[in-house]
Write a protein that holds these residues in place. Structure first.
Motif, PDB file in Angstrom:
ATOM      1  N   ASP A 154      20.258   2.112  -7.887  1.00 28.93           N
ATOM      2  CA  ASP A 154      20.925   3.415  -7.830  1.00 28.93           C
ATOM      3  C   ASP A 154      20.210   4.430  -8.719  1.00 28.93           C
ATOM      4  N   LEU A 155      19.949   4.020  -9.969  1.00 31.01           N
ATOM      5  CA  LEU A 155      19.307   4.932 -10.918  1.00 31.01           C
ATOM      6  C   LEU A 155      17.894   5.286 -10.457  1.00 31.01           C
ATOM      7  N   TRP A 156      17.171   4.302  -9.959  1.00 30.28           N
ATOM      8  CA  TRP A 156      15.797   4.554  -9.513  1.00 30.28           C
ATOM      9  C   TRP A 156      15.768   5.520  -8.331  1.00 30.28           C
ATOM     10  N   SER A 157      16.589   5.271  -7.319  1.00 33.26           N
ATOM     11  CA  SER A 157      16.540   6.111  -6.125  1.00 33.26           C
ATOM     12  C   SER A 157      17.039   7.518  -6.427  1.00 33.26           C
ATOM     13  N   ARG A 158      18.063   7.636  -7.256  1.00 32.73           N
ATOM     14  CA  ARG A 158      18.565   8.968  -7.608  1.00 32.73           C
ATOM     15  C   ARG A 158      17.512   9.751  -8.379  1.00 32.73           C
ATOM     16  N   ALA A 159      16.888   9.093  -9.351  1.00 29.14           N
ATOM     17  CA  ALA A 159      15.845   9.765 -10.129  1.00 29.14           C
ATOM     18  C   ALA A 159      14.672  10.159  -9.243  1.00 29.14           C
ATOM     19  N   MET A 160      14.290   9.282  -8.327  1.00 32.02           N
ATOM     20  CA  MET A 160      13.168   9.576  -7.435  1.00 32.02           C
ATOM     21  C   MET A 160      13.443  10.841  -6.615  1.00 32.02           C
ATOM     22  N   LEU A 161      14.662  10.984  -6.096  1.00 34.42           N
ATOM     23  CA  LEU A 161      14.976  12.170  -5.300  1.00 34.42           C
ATOM     24  C   LEU A 161      15.105  13.421  -6.166  1.00 34.42           C
ATOM     25  N   VAL A 210       6.427  21.614 -11.084  1.00 31.46           N
ATOM     26  CA  VAL A 210       5.710  20.635 -10.265  1.00 31.46           C
ATOM     27  C   VAL A 210       5.046  19.540 -11.083  1.00 31.46           C
ATOM     28  N   ASN A 211       4.384  19.898 -12.168  1.00 34.99           N
ATOM     29  CA  ASN A 211       3.626  18.901 -12.926  1.00 34.99           C
ATOM     30  C   ASN A 211       4.533  17.846 -13.551  1.00 34.99           C
ATOM     31  N   LEU A 212       5.618  18.268 -14.185  1.00 33.60           N
ATOM     32  CA  LEU A 212       6.522  17.325 -14.826  1.00 33.60           C
ATOM     33  C   LEU A 212       7.244  16.463 -13.791  1.00 33.60           C
ATOM     34  N   LEU A 213       7.612  17.072 -12.684  1.00 34.80           N
ATOM     35  CA  LEU A 213       8.279  16.300 -11.638  1.00 34.80           C
ATOM     36  C   LEU A 213       7.332  15.250 -11.059  1.00 34.80           C
ATOM     37  N   ALA A 214       6.079  15.631 -10.887  1.00 35.45           N
ATOM     38  CA  ALA A 214       5.090  14.681 -10.373  1.00 35.45           C
ATOM     39  C   ALA A 214       4.857  13.538 -11.357  1.00 35.45           C
ATOM     40  N   ALA A 215       4.864  13.855 -12.654  1.00 39.87           N
ATOM     41  CA  ALA A 215       4.683  12.808 -13.665  1.00 39.87           C
ATOM     42  C   ALA A 215       5.852  11.829 -13.649  1.00 39.87           C
ATOM     43  N   ALA A 216       7.065  12.356 -13.514  1.00 43.46           N
ATOM     44  CA  ALA A 216       8.245  11.490 -13.442  1.00 43.46           C
ATOM     45  C   ALA A 216       8.191  10.607 -12.201  1.00 43.46           C
ATOM     46  N   ARG A 217       7.773  11.195 -11.093  1.00 43.73           N
ATOM     47  CA  ARG A 217       7.683  10.441  -9.839  1.00 43.73           C
ATOM     48  C   ARG A 217       6.640   9.323  -9.958  1.00 43.73           C
ATOM     49  N   SER A 218       5.559   9.590 -10.647  1.00 43.61           N
ATOM     50  CA  SER A 218       4.519   8.585 -10.840  1.00 43.61           C
ATOM     51  C   SER A 218       5.046   7.407 -11.661  1.00 43.61           C
ATOM     52  N   TRP A 219       5.827   7.708 -12.715  1.00 42.04           N
ATOM     53  CA  TRP A 219       6.390   6.637 -13.535  1.00 42.04           C
ATOM     54  C   TRP A 219       7.371   5.789 -12.730  1.00 42.04           C
ATOM     55  N   ALA A 249       0.820  -1.216   0.000  1.00 41.16           N
ATOM     56  CA  ALA A 249       0.000   0.000   0.000  1.00 41.16           C
ATOM     57  C   ALA A 249       0.857   1.270   0.000  1.00 41.16           C
ATOM     58  N   ALA A 250       2.084   1.178  -0.523  1.00 44.50           N
ATOM     59  CA  ALA A 250       2.984   2.342  -0.504  1.00 44.50           C
ATOM     60  C   ALA A 250       2.546   3.380  -1.526  1.00 44.50           C
ATOM     61  N   ALA A 251       2.365   4.615  -1.066  1.00 47.26           N
ATOM     62  CA  ALA A 251       2.080   5.733  -1.959  1.00 47.26           C
ATOM     63  C   ALA A 251       3.404   6.311  -2.464  1.00 47.26           C
ATOM     64  N   GLU A 252       3.303   7.270  -3.369  1.00 44.70           N
ATOM     65  CA  GLU A 252       4.521   7.865  -3.931  1.00 44.70           C
ATOM     66  C   GLU A 252       5.387   8.495  -2.847  1.00 44.70           C
ATOM     67  N   ASP A 253       4.773   9.152  -1.882  1.00 40.59           N
ATOM     68  CA  ASP A 253       5.540   9.780  -0.800  1.00 40.59           C
ATOM     69  C   ASP A 253       6.320   8.741  -0.001  1.00 40.59           C
ATOM     70  N   HIS A 254       5.720   7.583   0.198  1.00 44.18           N
ATOM     71  CA  HIS A 254       6.426   6.522   0.924  1.00 44.18           C
ATOM     72  C   HIS A 254       7.638   6.036   0.130  1.00 44.18           C
ATOM     73  N   LEU A 255       7.482   5.941  -1.188  1.00 47.54           N
ATOM     74  CA  LEU A 255       8.595   5.491  -2.019  1.00 47.54           C
ATOM     75  C   LEU A 255       9.715   6.523  -2.035  1.00 47.54           C
ATOM     76  N   VAL A 256       9.360   7.797  -1.989  1.00 46.35           N
ATOM     77  CA  VAL A 256      10.387   8.842  -1.895  1.00 46.35           C
ATOM     78  C   VAL A 256      11.181   8.685  -0.607  1.00 46.35           C
ATOM     79  N   VAL A 257      10.494   8.399   0.486  1.00 44.84           N
ATOM     80  CA  VAL A 257      11.179   8.215   1.775  1.00 44.84           C
ATOM     81  C   VAL A 257      12.111   7.005   1.709  1.00 44.84           C
ATOM     82  N   LEU A 258      11.666   5.924   1.086  1.00 47.76           N
ATOM     83  CA  LEU A 258      12.526   4.747   0.961  1.00 47.76           C
ATOM     84  C   LEU A 258      13.760   5.069   0.117  1.00 47.76           C
ATOM     85  N   ALA A 259      13.558   5.815  -0.954  1.00 48.45           N
ATOM     86  CA  ALA A 259      14.699   6.219  -1.781  1.00 48.45           C
ATOM     87  C   ALA A 259      15.650   7.105  -0.988  1.00 48.45           C
ATOM     88  N   ALA A 260      15.087   7.996  -0.168  1.00 45.67           N
ATOM     89  CA  ALA A 260      15.926   8.878   0.654  1.00 45.67           C
ATOM     90  C   ALA A 260      16.712   8.082   1.692  1.00 45.67           C
TER      91      ALA A 260
END
Length: 477
Positions: A185-192, A110-119, A60-71
């Motif tokens: 590495d690539l995923w977490s860096r891109a996410m941040l 904001v919009n483009l960054l949010a779209a990238a984060r969603s992908w 049930a991880a939302a995007e914000d949770h995945l950002v925290v995991l990447a961080a």
């Protein structure tokens, strides 16, 4: 080093979670996430990481949770980086300019960054074994929209290259081998980098003084090439010398290879000509980031007096101050510290050595673990083995593994990989026909009489002329 193995183990545990994906986590993935959360329990991310790991384990991880995991993953690797840099400082005896450079400030698309984060979130849910062309193709429109914006080009380039790697590996279920650490590495860096402000322009100061080149690190890809000059800057105001870098990158056709890349790189940075001529450069008010990267402009530079790289390495390098590191660049793979080595012994292990020498045991540092069947060179310096990364020696120069093996002194970059320190040679002193010579990886930067190098340069020049003519015809239409 205390805690280093534990931190890397926690990172590995999280990376394995991404292999299977977070859509329907298995019990072993939930256990790995709990181990990961425990590893950052003493950090400011503790509470949020625990919540994110719990949500991810439940699918049930939302995007914000995945950002925290990447961080959290980035923070763990940052701690490993810091421990290794401290060890490097002890080995080299050189001072360090602070711990980290300030984070850049930038615009918020904001919009483009949010779209990238969603992908990126979709990728994490699918996992590397679950990727297919439909999932990977979701980045195409995002990258196209980002590329025209200079402030987003860094993230766009990362997403574009990452998506290309994934597309070439689809379907993930059929992969024989997954590059687990690299893709994580690539995923977490891109996410941040999707966080607003993370892709901004770093703060710069004006640098004036004498630039003494040490060597050139060349990177070549099918569609791009980069040359990065490592040097010592002696400031005009009398402050201590410091380590700096200056780089240039250009797109290239895949037909331009080897020494031909200099045809593309040379016109963009006068520093390369100075390196080829063995000269210093006098710079005035050249922009310099806190990380030690010169934002090169020929308007701020002029050729200086002759300067021998090995004299610089012996005299100026030991007192040069290392630069700070930006927060997102605190990663073990980013460590590339200029060093000067001499008085070492050289040892070769592998099939070629076995054909001529008595059988020997493998190096204690495990240097040949990732090079099955290949020869491995090892420098023994003050009783300590140091694997020589001959794979990084560019074909665009005269430096060869054989020259490195016969050398008595070496300028190189100290790196860390597969659990051990190694050195990437940039230049060596050796003996050729009873005469002492210096051979540089960037020795052909100013041109060469070598037959192979000259042919590559001519082929590159012809290819560039043809491409310019075709581009001109297209533009006229």
């Amino acid at each position: 080093m205390t805690g280093l193995d534990e931190a890397l183990a926690a990172v590995d545990a999280f990376d394995q979670v991404l292999v299977g994906g977070l859509l329907r986590p298995r019990p072993d993935q939930a256990a790995a996430l709990a181990e990961f959360a425990q590893a950052v329990a003493g950090s400011p991310l503790a509470a949020r990481a625990a919540e994110a790991a719990e949500k991810a384990a439940a699918g049930a991880a939302a995007e914000d949770h995945l950002v925290v995991l990447a961080a959290g993953r980035t923070a763990l690797l940052g701690s490993v980086h810091d421990a290794l840099v401290t060890r490097v400082e002890e080995l080299t005896g050189r001072p360090h300019d602070g711990d980290t450079a300030p984070a850049p400030a930038g615009p918020q698309a904001v919009n483009l960054l949010a779209a990238a984060r969603s992908w990126l979130a979709d990728l994490a849910r699918a996992g590397w074994r679950g990727i297919d062309h439909d999932v990977v193709a979701g980045s195409a429109q995002i990258v196209s929209a980002m590329l025209p914006d200079p402030s987003l080009r860094r993230l766009a380039t990362l997403l574009d290259g990452f998506a290309a790697e994934l597309a070439a590996s689809c379907p993930g279920a059929a992969l024989d081998h997954v590059p687990v650490r690299r893709w994580a590495d690539l995923w977490s860096r891109a996410m941040l980098l999707t966080l607003p402000g993370a892709t901004g322009t770093p703060a710069v100061a004006a640098a004036t003084g004498r630039l003494l080149p040490l060597g050139v690190d060349v990177h070549e890809h099918a569609t791009a090439a980069q040359a990065q000059v490592h040097a010592v800057l002696e400031p005009a105001d009398g402050t201590p010398p410091r380590l700096v870098r200056a780089g240039v990158a250009v797109p290239k056709p895949d037909t331009v290879v080897g020494a031909g890349v200099w045809q593309l790189l040379r016109p963009h940075m006068s520093l390369l000509a100075a390196v080829g001529e063995g000269r210093s450069m006098d710079i005035t008010d050249m922009p310099l980031t806190a990380e030690g990267d010169l934002i090169w402009s020929d308007e701020h530079a002029r050729p200086g007096e002759p300067a021998d790289a090995f004299a610089t390495a012996r005299v100026a390098l030991p007192t040069a101050t290392a630069s700070a590191t930006a927060p997102l660049d605190r990663h073990p793979a980013r460590i590339a510290v200029p060093v000067f080595l001499e008085g070492y012994t050289v040892r070769r292990t592998g099939p070629q050595a076995a054909a001529t020498d008595a059988p020997e045991e493998a190096p204690a540092d495990g240097g040949d673990v990732d090079r099955p069947g290949g020869d491995v060179l090892t420098f023994t310096v003050a009783g300590q083995p140091l694997v020589v990364d001959t794979d990084r020696i560019p074909v665009a120069g005269p430096l060869t593994p054989e020259a490195v093996e016969a050398s008595g002194a070496c300028i190189g970059l100290l790196r860390w990989d597969a659990g051990t320190f190694g050195v990437q040679p940039l230049a060596v002193e050796t003996t050729v026909r009873r005469k002492a010579v210096a051979i540089h990886a960037g020795g052909w930067v100013g041109g060469t009489a070598d037959k192979t190098g000259a042919r590559a340069e001519k082929a590159a020049a012809d290819a560039v002329v043809v491409l310019r003519e075709r581009a001109g015809r297209l533009l006229r239409k």
